[in-house]
Design a protein around this motif. Structure first.
Motif, PDB file in Angstrom:
ATOM      1  N   ILE A   1     129.218  -2.366  39.114  1.00  0.00           N
ATOM      2  CA  ILE A   1     127.833  -2.290  38.633  1.00  0.00           C
ATOM      3  C   ILE A   1     126.866  -2.628  39.756  1.00  0.00           C
ATOM      4  O   ILE A   1     125.831  -1.968  39.937  1.00  0.00           O
ATOM      5  N   SER A   2     127.191  -3.664  40.532  1.00  0.00           N
ATOM      6  CA  SER A   2     126.335  -4.042  41.649  1.00  0.00           C
ATOM      7  C   SER A   2     126.186  -2.906  42.654  1.00  0.00           C
ATOM      8  O   SER A   2     125.088  -2.635  43.150  1.00  0.00           O
ATOM      9  N   LEU A   3     127.267  -2.205  42.933  1.00  0.00           N
ATOM     10  CA  LEU A   3     127.210  -1.078  43.867  1.00  0.00           C
ATOM     11  C   LEU A   3     126.378   0.069  43.306  1.00  0.00           C
ATOM     12  O   LEU A   3     125.613   0.715  44.034  1.00  0.00           O
ATOM     13  N   VAL A   4     126.527   0.329  42.002  1.00  0.00           N
ATOM     14  CA  VAL A   4     125.779   1.421  41.379  1.00  0.00           C
ATOM     15  C   VAL A   4     124.277   1.166  41.444  1.00  0.00           C
ATOM     16  O   VAL A   4     123.474   2.088  41.620  1.00  0.00           O
ATOM     17  N   LEU A   5     123.873  -0.086  41.297  1.00  0.00           N
ATOM     18  CA  LEU A   5     122.453  -0.420  41.337  1.00  0.00           C
ATOM     19  C   LEU A   5     121.823  -0.113  42.695  1.00  0.00           C
ATOM     20  O   LEU A   5     120.630   0.142  42.792  1.00  0.00           O
ATOM     21  N   GLY A   6     122.626  -0.148  43.753  1.00  0.00           N
ATOM     22  CA  GLY A   6     122.121   0.230  45.070  1.00  0.00           C
ATOM     23  C   GLY A   6     121.645  -0.948  45.903  1.00  0.00           C
ATOM     24  O   GLY A   6     121.855  -2.115  45.550  1.00  0.00           O
ATOM     25  N   GLU A   7     120.994  -0.623  47.003  1.00  0.00           N
ATOM     26  CA  GLU A   7     120.545  -1.625  47.969  1.00  0.00           C
ATOM     27  C   GLU A   7     119.076  -1.400  48.316  1.00  0.00           C
ATOM     28  O   GLU A   7     118.492  -0.370  47.984  1.00  0.00           O
TER      29      GLU A   7
ATOM     30  N   GLN B   1     120.387  -5.262  51.599  1.00  0.00           N
ATOM     31  CA  GLN B   1     120.852  -6.217  50.604  1.00  0.00           C
ATOM     32  C   GLN B   1     120.980  -5.548  49.247  1.00  0.00           C
ATOM     33  O   GLN B   1     120.231  -4.626  48.920  1.00  0.00           O
ATOM     34  N   ARG B   2     121.947  -6.003  48.433  1.00  0.00           N
ATOM     35  CA  ARG B   2     122.127  -5.469  47.083  1.00  0.00           C
ATOM     36  C   ARG B   2     120.898  -5.795  46.220  1.00  0.00           C
ATOM     37  O   ARG B   2     120.318  -6.878  46.328  1.00  0.00           O
ATOM     38  N   LEU B   3     120.531  -4.838  45.340  1.00  0.00           N
ATOM     39  CA  LEU B   3     119.453  -5.115  44.394  1.00  0.00           C
ATOM     40  C   LEU B   3     119.822  -6.271  43.478  1.00  0.00           C
ATOM     41  O   LEU B   3     119.020  -7.163  43.209  1.00  0.00           O
ATOM     42  N   LEU B   4     121.053  -6.252  42.965  1.00  0.00           N
ATOM     43  CA  LEU B   4     121.601  -7.378  42.210  1.00  0.00           C
ATOM     44  C   LEU B   4     123.022  -7.616  42.697  1.00  0.00           C
ATOM     45  O   LEU B   4     123.820  -6.676  42.780  1.00  0.00           O
ATOM     46  N   SER B   5     123.327  -8.839  43.003  1.00  0.00           N
ATOM     47  CA  SER B   5     124.700  -9.155  43.409  1.00  0.00           C
ATOM     48  C   SER B   5     125.595  -9.192  42.182  1.00  0.00           C
ATOM     49  O   SER B   5     125.129  -9.209  41.036  1.00  0.00           O
ATOM     50  N   ALA B   6     126.910  -9.212  42.416  1.00  0.00           N
ATOM     51  CA  ALA B   6     127.852  -9.292  41.299  1.00  0.00           C
ATOM     52  C   ALA B   6     127.616 -10.559  40.486  1.00  0.00           C
ATOM     53  O   ALA B   6     127.690 -10.544  39.245  1.00  0.00           O
ATOM     54  N   GLY B   7     127.286 -11.650  41.164  1.00  0.00           N
ATOM     55  CA  GLY B   7     127.013 -12.905  40.462  1.00  0.00           C
ATOM     56  C   GLY B   7     125.778 -12.815  39.584  1.00  0.00           C
ATOM     57  O   GLY B   7     125.740 -13.368  38.477  1.00  0.00           O
TER      58      GLY B   7
END
Length: 330
Positions: A246-252, A287-293
């Protein structure tokens, strides 16, 4: 995901069950008779029915199974009996003998079918639920391809109730499948989701996380985030592969950074003044828009919605407390 051995017996079970069900349909025999044929390892009644109706291919399949090695044939019957285990109950057999469901009429109506099963009986009921959904699936496809079928199946009133009169297509059929991996484990769900939207069937599937999908559908589960156009993620997901996906799908994004430095130099010469220096530099960091955490720790009372390339937080509301759902429930 089924092992190669489980897949083998599943295929052999399908090979036996298909001609038996076909024979029962041709002879207008109840499911209780099919169950009896399987439990007694008796293929003669089905074979005679297929011969009488000249269903040669189905009869050839039965003959092939009848000539299989005795130990393998016994395993085939055992696996098939497991598929129909729900019909071991008298109430289930009586209900099947008095069927009142017509898939063609259902997809042309505004009716809703609710199916529930306790956790300890979901595996038992799953084959029957999948069979019902498959009937609805193909009836929806046929109705979508042939709008006139809505009138033939449900009458003018039923078609109009779905907004399908005047040459317009009816509203799509909607599946809401909670705990889909357990109670409705459709074997080709990934392929179904990719094609159903364009054929009058919308699918809403609920999972605890993608680990459930991987266990049921194997590598195909990795594409679920692409297959479903709209995703709602609730807080508390703990499967790290799901969170990372999910974090990857959200993008950077490029995070702007400002660096400020300040210093003082001291001369060793007697009475020499100190020298101060100061500098500012600018840069960016991917940077990730939202991290996995952060996906795991969503704010209380909120869900994360992903639709195409867009995403956002939505406030969750109990259906019985807000309109229009409160009125619908009432």
């Amino acid at each position: 995901m089924a092992s190669p051995t489980e897949q083998h017996w599943r295929e052999r079970s399908v090979a036996l069950l298909a001609p038996l069900l076909h024979a029962a349909a041709l002879g207008e025999r109840p499911i209780a008779d099919v169950l009896r044929w399987i439990l007694q390892h008796d293929l003669d009644p089905a074979g005679k029915a297929l011969e009488a109706h000249r269903a040669e291919l189905a009869n050839d399949i039965l003959l092939g199974i009848a000539r299989t090695d005795a130990r393998e044939r016994s395993s085939i019957f055992s696996a098939t009996a497991g598929v129909l285990a729900a019909y071991n109950a008298d109430t289930a057999r009586r209900g099947a003998a008095e069927s009142n469901f017509d898939a063609a009429r259902f997809v042309c109506s505004t009716d809703t079918v609710y199916i529930t099963a306790p956790a300890h009986k979901q595996a038992l009921a799953a084959p029957l639920i999948v069979a019902l959904l498959e009937q609805i699936r193909y009836a929806a496809y046929h109705s979508h391809e042939d709008p006139a079928a809505r009138v033939r199946a449900g009458g003018e009133h039923a078609a109009g109730a779905r907004g399908g009169g005047g040459g317009r297509r009816a509203a799509p059929v909607l599946w809401c499948l909670d705990e889909v991996a357990n109670i409705a484990p459709i074997h080709d769900l990934p392929a179904l989701v990719s094609e159903a939207g364009g054929q009058g069937l919308h699918v809403l599937a609920c999972l605890q996380d993608l680990s459930q999908a991987r266990a049921r559908w194997g590598d195909a589960a990795e594409g679920f985030l692409s297959l479903f156009q709209t995703k709602l993620v609730l807080g508390g997901v703990a499967d790290t592969r799901t969170l990372e996906a999910i974090s990857l799908v959200l993008g950077e994004y490029d995070r702007h950074l400002i660096s400020h430095t300040a210093g003082r130099s001291q001369s060793h010469a007697l009475l020499a003044p100190h020298t101060d220096s100061e500098g500012v530099s600018y840069g960016t960091q991917r940077q990730r828009l939202l991290s996995a955490g952060e996906v795991h720790r969503l704010p209380d009372g909120h869900g994360l919605v992903l639709h195409g390339t867009r995403w956002g937080l939505v406030r969750l509301q109990a259906a019985h407390r807000c309109e229009p759902w409160a009125g619908v429930v009432g």
